[in-house]
Scaffold this active site. Structure first.
Site, PDB file in Angstrom:
ATOM      1  N   SER A 231      40.055  89.218 -10.554  1.00 41.74           N
ATOM      2  CA  SER A 231      38.851  89.962 -10.916  1.00 41.74           C
ATOM      3  C   SER A 231      38.582  90.150 -12.396  1.00 41.74           C
ATOM      4  O   SER A 231      37.527  90.662 -12.765  1.00 41.74           O
ATOM      5  CB  SER A 231      38.910  91.349 -10.261  1.00 41.74           C
ATOM      6  OG  SER A 231      40.151  91.968 -10.525  1.00 41.74           O
ATOM      7  N   CYS A 232      39.492  89.762 -13.286  1.00 47.90           N
ATOM      8  CA  CYS A 232      39.241  89.963 -14.714  1.00 47.90           C
ATOM      9  C   CYS A 232      38.008  89.169 -15.149  1.00 47.90           C
ATOM     10  O   CYS A 232      37.945  87.957 -14.940  1.00 47.90           O
ATOM     11  CB  CYS A 232      40.457  89.526 -15.536  1.00 47.90           C
ATOM     12  SG  CYS A 232      40.201  89.697 -17.321  1.00 47.90           S
ATOM     13  N   THR A 297      36.377  95.739 -13.632  1.00 48.78           N
ATOM     14  CA  THR A 297      35.199  96.004 -14.450  1.00 48.78           C
ATOM     15  C   THR A 297      34.021  95.104 -14.087  1.00 48.78           C
ATOM     16  O   THR A 297      34.177  94.033 -13.506  1.00 48.78           O
ATOM     17  CB  THR A 297      35.542  95.838 -15.937  1.00 48.78           C
ATOM     18  OG1 THR A 297      36.123  94.541 -16.127  1.00 48.78           O
ATOM     19  CG2 THR A 297      36.520  96.903 -16.394  1.00 48.78           C
ATOM     20  N   CYS A 473       4.752 119.783  -2.399  1.00 50.28           N
ATOM     21  CA  CYS A 473       6.173 119.466  -2.554  1.00 50.28           C
ATOM     22  C   CYS A 473       6.677 118.646  -1.372  1.00 50.28           C
ATOM     23  O   CYS A 473       6.431 118.981  -0.210  1.00 50.28           O
ATOM     24  CB  CYS A 473       6.977 120.756  -2.668  1.00 50.28           C
ATOM     25  SG  CYS A 473       8.755 120.480  -2.865  1.00 50.28           S
TER      26      CYS A 473
END
Length: 498
Positions: A231-232, A297, A473
């Site tokens: 996954s890097c 990441t 509303c």
């Protein structure tokens, strides 16, 4: 319990110092630790630690004059609020021990669910040793490989909040720059000196033979489990890292290779740079994986310099897409963990979750959605290993307060409330906002947002207090979210739509 954002607003001047001058000046309480507890949503634990009497009641507040930002942090007032407003509402005392936090990872005991994730924060013997001494249950060591790693400088950039704290963090860092032999020596020394701590060996091979050999070496030198880095996002060579995680066939093949090399548990660390993570996770299971680690990441660009026209971080006039982490990615990480936990094909697999964990309640959210262990990097980079105190104390107090007998009892309790689509949601009733006018400062933010981003249902009266037109509303609660005073909340009653 204070709203976290309001408490933080009073602490925006606090630098969360190391070896803090405020504590040294006080001599009665650890001001810095209590402030940090409040910052990390542990105000109940902090209030309980103040004791039976308010230590600041008749104090000249030398802590405030000793502060590195003297006059900017109302330490005495914050401690008094903890004592006067939080402490009276405490239902239990802090637990006497951390037994509730004990858990396991694929059958291997963990003293608590918190691990350092594979990154610079777990890249040397000294760093891991200091983390273990601080109270972390273990570490996913920075990814071991046979590649010749040369890092760029600088290699970090960030998106920050009002007080400079990191919201989103980008890195273009790669893998361990130590040799395989050096890393094996570190494992042996860590296991010798910290036999009860969990060593998760992150590895990355270039072919099946390397995946198998690295997993074998890690087991032989003391690793408790293997984490396969599929996954890097920052690899210089193609066909590695997240390039593998996007191809289920490669995930299965390399997982099987790593499993051939060892008998200890194997986790596949998968990339979030996909539409769905399940195909790769199912492939990992077919290859023999015992668990999944997620998320790594997210590929990103954090910004562009308007004068040089170079994206950040700039390296000799160039930049690159890098990995994005920090609290900003937590919603994405929670979504992927939920997908994996709800997938019946992955039943029984351990989920080691990461992605934006900064305090104990962040960690709890992952646990409630099925995670069995929690990994942390960006918060450690910003605040240090010391945050483990607040992670453990906050989660331990919550578990005791709720009557759980172990952290495992909380695992997955929120899964039944989440659907991948919105077609299951009830749409025949409305929850109107509730205005707390005693808190309102009359800023008009609710009116502006409702007028320009909502349904024109709020107006300010002559006293600059909000008035609601219930006919207009729709109960979207935008006003609840934008109010800087948290003076608007949700009412408890659902009303049938007209």
């Amino acid at each position: 319990m204070f709203e976290r954002s309001l408490y933080r607003s009073d602490m925006l001047g606090c630098a969360l110092c190391g070896d803090a001058p405020c504590t040294k000046a006080c001599g009665r309480i650890d001001c810095a630790a209590l402030l940090r507890s409040a910052w990390f949503d542990d105000e109940k634990v902090a209030a309980a630690r103040l004791g039976e009497e308010n230590p600041c009641a008749s104090c000249a507040a030398p802590c405030e004059s000793a502060c590195v930002r003297a006059g900017q942090v109302p330490i005495r007032a914050l401690m008094t609020r903890l004592y006067d407003e939080v402490r009276p509402g405490l239902e239990i005392a802090p637990p006497a021990n951390e037994d509730l936090l004990k858990t396991e990872l694929c059958g291997v005991p963990l003293e608590n669910p918190f691990l350092l994730s594979s990154s610079v924060v777990a890249s040397t013997y000294d760093m891991c040793a200091r983390a273990f001494e601080a109270g972390w249950a273990g570490a996913a060591f920075k990814t071991i490989c046979t590649l010749d790693i040369h890092e760029a400088s600088p290699r970090f950039s960030a998106i920050t909040g009002d007080n400079g704290s990191i919201i989103g963090f980008k890195n273009i860092e790669q893998l361990s720059d130590h040799s395989v032999a050096e890393n094996m020596s570190i494992f042996r020394e860590l296991k010798k000196n910290y036999p009860t701590k969990f060593i998760l060996a992150s590895i990355m091979g270039q072919n099946e033979a390397e995946w198998e050999e690295l997993s074998r070496l890690c087991e032989e030198n003391g690793a408790d489990a293997i984490e396969l880095n599929f996954s890097c996002p920052n690899m210089a060579e193609g066909g590695l890292g997240s390039d593998i995680g996007q191809v289920p066939e490669l995930v299965e093949r390399f997982t099987a290779a790593a499993k051939r090399g060892c008998k200890i548990p194997v986790l596949a660390k998968l990339t979030p740079n996909v539409a769905r993570m399940s195909p790769a996770a199912e492939a990992a299971k077919r290859g023999g994986a015992d668990g999944i680690a997620a998320i790594n990441t997210i590929k990103s660009i954090t910004g562009v310099n308007p004068h040089t026209y170079v994206a950040a971080p700039a390296v000799h006039g160039m930049s690159a897409v890098g990995g994005y982490s920090g609290n900003a990615v937590k919603p994405i990480a929670l979504r992927f963990i939920t997908e994996l936990a709800q997938n019946p094909a992955l039943a029984g697999m351990h989920l080691s979750a990461m992605g934006g964990v900064e305090n104990w309640s962040d960690a709890l959210e992952f646990i409630l959605l099925g995670a069995g262990s929690i990994q942390v990097t960006t918060a450690v980079m910003q605040y240090g290993y010391r945050i483990i105190d607040d992670l453990k104390a906050g989660l331990n107090y919550y578990l005791a307060e709720k009557g759980f007998r172990s952290v495992g009892e909380a695992r997955g309790l929120a899964l039944s409330s989440v659907s991948e689509t919105t077609d299951v949601l009830e749409r025949d009733t409305v929850i109107y906002p509730k205005f707390h006018r005693e808190k309102c400062i009359g800023c008009g933010r609710c009116e502006i947002s409702c007028a320009d981003g909502g349904h024109q249902a709020i107006r300010l009266n002559g006293e600059r207090k909000p008035m609601l037109d219930a006919k207009k509303c729709v109960g979207c609660h935008l006003c609840v979210l934008v109010c800087p005073q948290r003076a608007i909340t949700s009412s408890r009653k659902r009303v049938e739509k007209a």
